[in-house]
Design a protein around this motif. Sequence first.
Motif, PDB file in Angstrom:
ATOM      1  N   MET A  20       0.848  -1.191   0.000  1.00 40.25           N
ATOM      2  CA  MET A  20       0.000   0.000   0.000  1.00 40.25           C
ATOM      3  C   MET A  20       0.882   1.238   0.000  1.00 40.25           C
ATOM      4  O   MET A  20       1.946   1.246   0.617  1.00 40.25           O
ATOM      5  N   LEU A  21       0.431   2.229  -0.658  1.00 41.77           N
ATOM      6  CA  LEU A  21       1.184   3.479  -0.749  1.00 41.77           C
ATOM      7  C   LEU A  21       1.210   4.221   0.578  1.00 41.77           C
ATOM      8  O   LEU A  21       0.236   4.196   1.325  1.00 41.77           O
ATOM      9  N   ASN A  22       2.290   4.914   0.810  1.00 43.15           N
ATOM     10  CA  ASN A  22       2.388   5.854   1.918  1.00 43.15           C
ATOM     11  C   ASN A  22       1.898   7.193   1.368  1.00 43.15           C
ATOM     12  O   ASN A  22       2.615   7.849   0.594  1.00 43.15           O
ATOM     13  N   PHE A  23       0.693   7.584   1.724  1.00 44.95           N
ATOM     14  CA  PHE A  23       0.085   8.760   1.114  1.00 44.95           C
ATOM     15  C   PHE A  23       0.718  10.070   1.580  1.00 44.95           C
ATOM     16  O   PHE A  23       0.665  11.067   0.857  1.00 44.95           O
ATOM     17  N   GLU A  24       1.307  10.092   2.745  1.00 45.38           N
ATOM     18  CA  GLU A  24       2.042  11.297   3.170  1.00 45.38           C
ATOM     19  C   GLU A  24       3.254  11.500   2.274  1.00 45.38           C
ATOM     20  O   GLU A  24       3.518  12.612   1.812  1.00 45.38           O
ATOM     21  N   ARG A  25       3.991  10.421   2.038  1.00 46.24           N
ATOM     22  CA  ARG A  25       5.149  10.514   1.147  1.00 46.24           C
ATOM     23  C   ARG A  25       4.700  10.834  -0.277  1.00 46.24           C
ATOM     24  O   ARG A  25       5.331  11.622  -0.984  1.00 46.24           O
ATOM     25  N   LEU A  26       3.599  10.234  -0.707  1.00 46.52           N
ATOM     26  CA  LEU A  26       3.080  10.505  -2.046  1.00 46.52           C
ATOM     27  C   LEU A  26       2.706  11.977  -2.194  1.00 46.52           C
ATOM     28  O   LEU A  26       2.974  12.582  -3.239  1.00 46.52           O
ATOM     29  N   THR A  27       2.123  12.565  -1.175  1.00 44.02           N
ATOM     30  CA  THR A  27       1.793  13.993  -1.224  1.00 44.02           C
ATOM     31  C   THR A  27       3.061  14.814  -1.430  1.00 44.02           C
ATOM     32  O   THR A  27       3.076  15.746  -2.247  1.00 44.02           O
ATOM     33  N   ASP A  28       4.129  14.449  -0.735  1.00 42.57           N
ATOM     34  CA  ASP A  28       5.421  15.135  -0.930  1.00 42.57           C
ATOM     35  C   ASP A  28       5.911  14.975  -2.366  1.00 42.57           C
ATOM     36  O   ASP A  28       6.374  15.941  -2.987  1.00 42.57           O
ATOM     37  N   GLU A  29       5.821  13.760  -2.891  1.00 44.85           N
ATOM     38  CA  GLU A  29       6.289  13.493  -4.256  1.00 44.85           C
ATOM     39  C   GLU A  29       5.458  14.246  -5.292  1.00 44.85           C
ATOM     40  O   GLU A  29       6.008  14.791  -6.259  1.00 44.85           O
ATOM     41  N   ILE A  30       4.152  14.281  -5.096  1.00 41.15           N
ATOM     42  CA  ILE A  30       3.291  15.019  -6.025  1.00 41.15           C
ATOM     43  C   ILE A  30       3.612  16.507  -5.952  1.00 41.15           C
ATOM     44  O   ILE A  30       3.701  17.180  -6.990  1.00 41.15           O
ATOM     45  N   SER A  31       3.800  17.030  -4.755  1.00 42.56           N
ATOM     46  CA  SER A  31       4.150  18.451  -4.589  1.00 42.56           C
ATOM     47  C   SER A  31       5.442  18.782  -5.312  1.00 42.56           C
ATOM     48  O   SER A  31       5.534  19.800  -6.016  1.00 42.56           O
ATOM     49  N   THR A  32       6.451  17.943  -5.128  1.00 47.17           N
ATOM     50  CA  THR A  32       7.743  18.163  -5.774  1.00 47.17           C
ATOM     51  C   THR A  32       7.611  18.110  -7.295  1.00 47.17           C
ATOM     52  O   THR A  32       8.148  18.964  -8.010  1.00 47.17           O
ATOM     53  N   ALA A  33       6.897  17.112  -7.799  1.00 49.96           N
ATOM     54  CA  ALA A  33       6.704  16.979  -9.244  1.00 49.96           C
ATOM     55  C   ALA A  33       5.919  18.162  -9.806  1.00 49.96           C
ATOM     56  O   ALA A  33       6.262  18.710 -10.863  1.00 49.96           O
ATOM     57  N   ALA A  34       4.879  18.573  -9.100  1.00 47.63           N
ATOM     58  CA  ALA A  34       4.064  19.708  -9.559  1.00 47.63           C
ATOM     59  C   ALA A  34       4.884  20.986  -9.580  1.00 47.63           C
ATOM     60  O   ALA A  34       4.797  21.778 -10.528  1.00 47.63           O
ATOM     61  N   ALA A  35       5.703  21.199  -8.562  1.00 47.21           N
ATOM     62  CA  ALA A  35       6.551  22.398  -8.523  1.00 47.21           C
ATOM     63  C   ALA A  35       7.573  22.365  -9.651  1.00 47.21           C
ATOM     64  O   ALA A  35       7.840  23.400 -10.290  1.00 47.21           O
ATOM     65  N   SER A  36       8.135  21.205  -9.933  1.00 48.53           N
ATOM     66  CA  SER A  36       9.103  21.091 -11.028  1.00 48.53           C
ATOM     67  C   SER A  36       8.438  21.372 -12.374  1.00 48.53           C
ATOM     68  O   SER A  36       8.996  22.092 -13.217  1.00 48.53           O
ATOM     69  N   ALA A  37       7.259  20.820 -12.580  1.00 49.70           N
ATOM     70  CA  ALA A  37       6.527  21.080 -13.824  1.00 49.70           C
ATOM     71  C   ALA A  37       6.167  22.555 -13.940  1.00 49.70           C
ATOM     72  O   ALA A  37       6.293  23.155 -15.016  1.00 49.70           O
ATOM     73  N   LEU A  38       5.751  23.154 -12.837  1.00 50.30           N
ATOM     74  CA  LEU A  38       5.401  24.571 -12.844  1.00 50.30           C
ATOM     75  C   LEU A  38       6.624  25.440 -13.133  1.00 50.30           C
ATOM     76  O   LEU A  38       6.541  26.383 -13.934  1.00 50.30           O
ATOM     77  N   ASP A  39       7.755  25.129 -12.524  1.00 51.29           N
ATOM     78  CA  ASP A  39       8.996  25.851 -12.829  1.00 51.29           C
ATOM     79  C   ASP A  39       9.297  25.793 -14.319  1.00 51.29           C
ATOM     80  O   ASP A  39       9.643  26.803 -14.937  1.00 51.29           O
ATOM     81  N   GLU A  40       9.172  24.606 -14.890  1.00 49.20           N
ATOM     82  CA  GLU A  40       9.449  24.393 -16.313  1.00 49.20           C
ATOM     83  C   GLU A  40       8.521  25.230 -17.192  1.00 49.20           C
ATOM     84  O   GLU A  40       8.956  25.885 -18.141  1.00 49.20           O
ATOM     85  N   VAL A  41       7.251  25.205 -16.884  1.00 50.29           N
ATOM     86  CA  VAL A  41       6.269  25.934 -17.690  1.00 50.29           C
ATOM     87  C   VAL A  41       6.470  27.444 -17.553  1.00 50.29           C
ATOM     88  O   VAL A  41       6.457  28.166 -18.546  1.00 50.29           O
ATOM     89  N   VAL A  42       6.659  27.921 -16.345  1.00 42.07           N
ATOM     90  CA  VAL A  42       6.850  29.364 -16.130  1.00 42.07           C
ATOM     91  C   VAL A  42       8.076  29.847 -16.897  1.00 42.07           C
ATOM     92  O   VAL A  42       8.040  30.902 -17.548  1.00 42.07           O
TER      93      VAL A  42
END
Length: 144
Positions: free
Chosen positions: A1-23
Amino acid sequence: MLNFERLTDEISTAAASALDEVVAALRGETLAGFALCSDAGAMGVSPAFNTNASLGRSVRGDPEDAVYYRWSPAEWDLEFRGVEHFEGFNKSIRRSVAAVSAEEFGEFRAQLFNACVAALKRVRQQPRFTDALREAAIVFSVTD
């Protein structure tokens, strides 16, 4: 089963990286929308972005649906931009979905969707994105 706290961190990091790229790629053009998207089967997470220029074109072409274009990531011009930042944990999500029972799936999906909303909140609160997200609709979207 996924660790959803860690997944939230990973999604946040990925989203910020994608946003940096797009901006960086927009070079001053403003964002009209930033979204994290999943599907009813909870098979993964992907980003979507829209620019004010693209939103304007959509609304001029169909003014009666202006609200729809503002809030519907499937209509945005930069859907899936930066998705490569999400690939690692999306594999884990797919493996986890395959392993949960039908009875457990609803809870799994709710936890994944909550992780996406929490990640959006985290990214939105990062000072480096204050200007980029000033006018943006920030959305979590689930496709059928």
